[in-house]
Write a protein that holds these residues in place. Sequence first.
Motif, PDB file in Angstrom:
ATOM      1  N   ASP A  18      16.533  -7.874   2.710  1.00 10.72           N
ATOM      2  CA  ASP A  18      17.264  -6.636   2.961  1.00 10.72           C
ATOM      3  C   ASP A  18      16.288  -5.461   2.886  1.00 10.72           C
ATOM      4  O   ASP A  18      15.480  -5.368   1.962  1.00 10.72           O
ATOM      5  CB  ASP A  18      18.369  -6.480   1.916  1.00 10.72           C
ATOM      6  CG  ASP A  18      19.067  -5.145   2.040  1.00 10.72           C
ATOM      7  OD1 ASP A  18      19.795  -4.943   3.015  1.00 10.72           O
ATOM      8  OD2 ASP A  18      18.848  -4.292   1.141  1.00 10.72           O
ATOM      9  N   VAL A  19      16.374  -4.533   3.863  1.00 17.56           N
ATOM     10  CA  VAL A  19      15.417  -3.423   3.939  1.00 17.56           C
ATOM     11  C   VAL A  19      15.495  -2.537   2.699  1.00 17.56           C
ATOM     12  O   VAL A  19      14.466  -2.122   2.146  1.00 17.56           O
ATOM     13  CB  VAL A  19      15.651  -2.591   5.213  1.00 17.56           C
ATOM     14  CG1 VAL A  19      14.735  -1.372   5.234  1.00 17.56           C
ATOM     15  CG2 VAL A  19      15.428  -3.440   6.458  1.00 17.56           C
ATOM     16  N   ARG A  25      11.476  -2.334  -4.012  1.00 16.70           N
ATOM     17  CA  ARG A  25      10.345  -3.110  -4.526  1.00 16.70           C
ATOM     18  C   ARG A  25       9.015  -2.432  -4.197  1.00 16.70           C
ATOM     19  O   ARG A  25       8.094  -2.385  -5.021  1.00 16.70           O
ATOM     20  CB  ARG A  25      10.371  -4.519  -3.931  1.00 16.70           C
ATOM     21  CG  ARG A  25      11.418  -5.425  -4.549  1.00 16.70           C
ATOM     22  CD  ARG A  25      11.734  -6.635  -3.693  1.00 16.70           C
ATOM     23  NE  ARG A  25      10.553  -7.368  -3.259  1.00 16.70           N
ATOM     24  CZ  ARG A  25      10.590  -8.349  -2.360  1.00 16.70           C
ATOM     25  NH1 ARG A  25      11.751  -8.714  -1.804  1.00 16.70           N
ATOM     26  NH2 ARG A  25       9.489  -8.984  -2.020  1.00 16.70           N
ATOM     27  N   CYS A  26       8.936  -1.880  -2.998  1.00 19.44           N
ATOM     28  CA  CYS A  26       7.697  -1.218  -2.585  1.00 19.44           C
ATOM     29  C   CYS A  26       7.470   0.075  -3.369  1.00 19.44           C
ATOM     30  O   CYS A  26       6.325   0.421  -3.701  1.00 19.44           O
ATOM     31  CB  CYS A  26       7.733  -0.927  -1.082  1.00 19.44           C
ATOM     32  SG  CYS A  26       6.117  -0.517  -0.383  1.00 19.44           S
ATOM     33  N   LYS A  27       8.530   0.791  -3.688  1.00 21.58           N
ATOM     34  CA  LYS A  27       8.400   2.009  -4.496  1.00 21.58           C
ATOM     35  C   LYS A  27       7.831   1.675  -5.874  1.00 21.58           C
ATOM     36  O   LYS A  27       6.946   2.375  -6.388  1.00 21.58           O
ATOM     37  CB  LYS A  27       9.768   2.689  -4.644  1.00 21.58           C
ATOM     38  CG  LYS A  27      10.209   3.500  -3.443  1.00 21.58           C
ATOM     39  CD  LYS A  27      11.552   4.177  -3.715  1.00 21.58           C
ATOM     40  CE  LYS A  27      11.995   5.024  -2.537  1.00 21.58           C
ATOM     41  NZ  LYS A  27      13.321   5.652  -2.781  1.00 21.58           N
ATOM     42  N   LEU A  72      11.675   2.069   9.082  1.00 22.25           N
ATOM     43  CA  LEU A  72      12.556   0.991   9.513  1.00 22.25           C
ATOM     44  C   LEU A  72      13.999   1.275   9.109  1.00 22.25           C
ATOM     45  O   LEU A  72      14.935   1.062   9.889  1.00 22.25           O
ATOM     46  CB  LEU A  72      12.084  -0.328   8.887  1.00 22.25           C
ATOM     47  CG  LEU A  72      12.885  -1.589   9.227  1.00 22.25           C
ATOM     48  CD1 LEU A  72      12.908  -1.812  10.730  1.00 22.25           C
ATOM     49  CD2 LEU A  72      12.277  -2.797   8.504  1.00 22.25           C
ATOM     50  N   LYS A  73      14.171   1.816   7.917  1.00 23.53           N
ATOM     51  CA  LYS A  73      15.524   2.138   7.453  1.00 23.53           C
ATOM     52  C   LYS A  73      16.140   3.281   8.261  1.00 23.53           C
ATOM     53  O   LYS A  73      17.310   3.229   8.657  1.00 23.53           O
ATOM     54  CB  LYS A  73      15.486   2.510   5.970  1.00 23.53           C
ATOM     55  CG  LYS A  73      16.835   2.873   5.402  1.00 23.53           C
ATOM     56  CD  LYS A  73      16.725   3.273   3.941  1.00 23.53           C
ATOM     57  CE  LYS A  73      18.085   3.696   3.380  1.00 23.53           C
ATOM     58  NZ  LYS A  73      17.982   4.106   1.958  1.00 23.53           N
ATOM     59  N   SER A  74      15.343   4.313   8.525  1.00 23.58           N
ATOM     60  CA  SER A  74      15.862   5.490   9.238  1.00 23.58           C
ATOM     61  C   SER A  74      16.103   5.229  10.721  1.00 23.58           C
ATOM     62  O   SER A  74      16.811   5.990  11.382  1.00 23.58           O
ATOM     63  CB  SER A  74      14.891   6.669   9.076  1.00 23.58           C
ATOM     64  OG  SER A  74      13.635   6.354   9.637  1.00 23.58           O
ATOM     65  N   ARG A  83      16.519  -7.116  10.588  1.00 26.09           N
ATOM     66  CA  ARG A  83      16.021  -8.285   9.846  1.00 26.09           C
ATOM     67  C   ARG A  83      14.723  -8.805  10.447  1.00 26.09           C
ATOM     68  O   ARG A  83      13.803  -9.222   9.733  1.00 26.09           O
ATOM     69  CB  ARG A  83      17.090  -9.384   9.835  1.00 26.09           C
ATOM     70  CG  ARG A  83      18.203  -9.150   8.814  1.00 26.09           C
ATOM     71  CD  ARG A  83      19.009 -10.433   8.604  1.00 26.09           C
ATOM     72  NE  ARG A  83      19.699 -10.855   9.822  1.00 26.09           N
ATOM     73  CZ  ARG A  83      20.919 -10.443  10.153  1.00 26.09           C
ATOM     74  NH1 ARG A  83      21.571  -9.592   9.354  1.00 26.09           N
ATOM     75  NH2 ARG A  83      21.485 -10.875  11.255  1.00 26.09           N
ATOM     76  N   HIS A  84      14.652  -8.759  11.774  1.00 21.83           N
ATOM     77  CA  HIS A  84      13.437  -9.220  12.455  1.00 21.83           C
ATOM     78  C   HIS A  84      12.226  -8.379  12.028  1.00 21.83           C
ATOM     79  O   HIS A  84      11.150  -8.923  11.725  1.00 21.83           O
ATOM     80  CB  HIS A  84      13.628  -9.138  13.966  1.00 21.83           C
ATOM     81  CG  HIS A  84      12.367  -9.398  14.742  1.00 21.83           C
ATOM     82  ND1 HIS A  84      11.839 -10.658  14.885  1.00 21.83           N
ATOM     83  CD2 HIS A  84      11.536  -8.538  15.400  1.00 21.83           C
ATOM     84  CE1 HIS A  84      10.721 -10.581  15.607  1.00 21.83           C
ATOM     85  NE2 HIS A  84      10.525  -9.306  15.934  1.00 21.83           N
TER      86      HIS A  84
END
Length: 491
Positions: A18-19, A25-27, A72-74, A83-84
Motif C-alpha cells: 500500500d502506497v 515507512r520511508c519517512k 505516486l500518492k498525489s 500497485r504496479h
Amino acid sequence: MADSLASSVQSLDLDAPDVNTLIERCKTLHEEVEEYVTAVETSQKQAKIPCPVEYRTLRSDFKNELVFLNKLKSANHPPEKARHYAVSSNLLYYEALWAAAKRSSGLLAFRKYFYWNRERGNRINGVGLRKGAKKGKTSALVDIVAADGMEWIRVSTTSEKRLLFDLAKLGWQNDSDSDEEMDDAPPVNWEDEDDDDQVEIVKNARELARAARANPMRGHAPKVRYVLTRITSGKLKEVDAVLEKMRAVGVDVQCANETPETSPIAQVLPNLLVDRSRTLSDTLNIDCTILLALISDISHSECEILDWYPGEVRAQILEEQKEKLLPTHLYPAIAAHPMVTTQAAVDQMNVIVDTLATDKEKTRANILLAQRDRENVSSDDLLKEWLELSNHPVPEGFQLPIRLEPNNIEKRLDTLPAVAQKIEKELGPLNTSIFFYGWSTGLTTLSSNRARAKQIERLINEVGLKDGEAGPHIWLCGESRSLIAKHGRRK
C-alpha cells in the motif's frame, strides 16, 4: 529440475504494498538517516576525521525515494496502476541497507565502487569509484563500508522465488545423481569458472572478493559480508548450493534466518560513528610531533601573533583560536591511558626545545618527561605544575610523566613482518624508532606526521601481510603544533 524448482516457487509471491504504508515507512527511514547525518557532521567537526564519511549518496537516495512515493500518492492513479508503481519502489532495499548499517559500526561510505584492476576506470583516492561513475567487469559495488574500512557489506533483497527462476534459466542441476557425482569430482577453483554461468548474487560475491584483495586496508583485504534479507538457509537444497558457492570465495553470507534483530537508532547511533578512540591500545606510544604539540604555548594559552613569527606558527595560532587542540583532539584520545615514548623521539624534541622553546615550553617539556630539573618530582606534583601552565583542564586520570623506552630498532625489526625491512629503508632512524616501537609492542602510536603514516600504509598495501600479521596502529591527529619560538626566529 524444472518440477522441483516450480514446486518450491508456488507459495513465494508477495502482495503489492500500500502506497500510504510505504510513505510512512520511508519517512521513518529518512528521519533516522537525517539523525545519523547530523551526528556525523557534528562528530567530524569535533574530531577532524582524516577521511570524511561519504554519506551523501545514502542521504540523496533516501530523500529521492520519499519524493517518488509522495508523487505516486498525489497522482491519484487507479488502484491497479498504483500497485504496479508501488511494486517498483526501492524502499525494501533501502530498509535492508539501513538495517544492515545499524547492525555495524564505524561507517565510512555507502554505495561505493571498488576496482580489482587498477589500470582501468576512473579512481578516487586510488581505489574507489563513487556511484554514477563508469563501471565495468573490473569493479564491485559495496553498499556499506564499515568497521573503519575493514568490512564491506553488500545487501540483496533477491527473493527465493527470483533465485529459483534464475537457476532454472541457467539450467542448474541439483538432483541426487548429480550430488553423488559432485562428491567424487575434484575441487574446482572458483576463479577458473565462468562468471556468466552463475546467478547474480554469486557473480557479485566473486566481484567483491576480487576487489577486496585489490584494495587492502592495513595490509589485509577487507572482510566481505553479504546480507540476503529474503533468502533462508537450510530450506531448499538448490538455494543452499548457491550459498555454498558464495562462501567458497571467502564471503560471509548472512541469510534472513541468521540475521540478528536491529536495535533502535538512538541505541546504536554512537556505534555507527567513526570513533578512532575505540581501537586505541591501553598504553599509547607518543611520537615527537605529539610531544611538541603537548608542550607548545599555542596549545595551552592565547598567543599574540608577532610580526617575526613564521607563517606556519601564525596559521597554527589562528587555528587554535577557532578550535582548541588539547580539549578537542589530544586529551580525549589520551584520556587516562599511560603514555610511553622512545629515546629517539625525546632526543629530537629536546634538540628543538633547546633551540626554539620559550621558558614555559621548556618547563612543560621537563614536566612531561620528568627530566632534568623535574627528574625526581612526584606524579602528583608534576600534574599540579602542568595545570598551572595551561588554560585547559586535563581529562580525569591523566597520567604524568611519559615513560621513556630505549630505541632497540634492530631488536624490534626481528619481530616484525617482512615488509618492515622495506619500510625501514624509507623512514629514516627517527621515524623507524618511533613507529617500530609501537608496531612491535602492539601499541597505538599517536602522531601528527601524516606524510610518514601514509607512507607506511602505502608500503604495507603494496607488499601485503600474511595471515595473522598486522601493520602498525597509528592514531593520526588532524592538527599539529610547533613551538611558539623565542625572539629572534625569523619568517
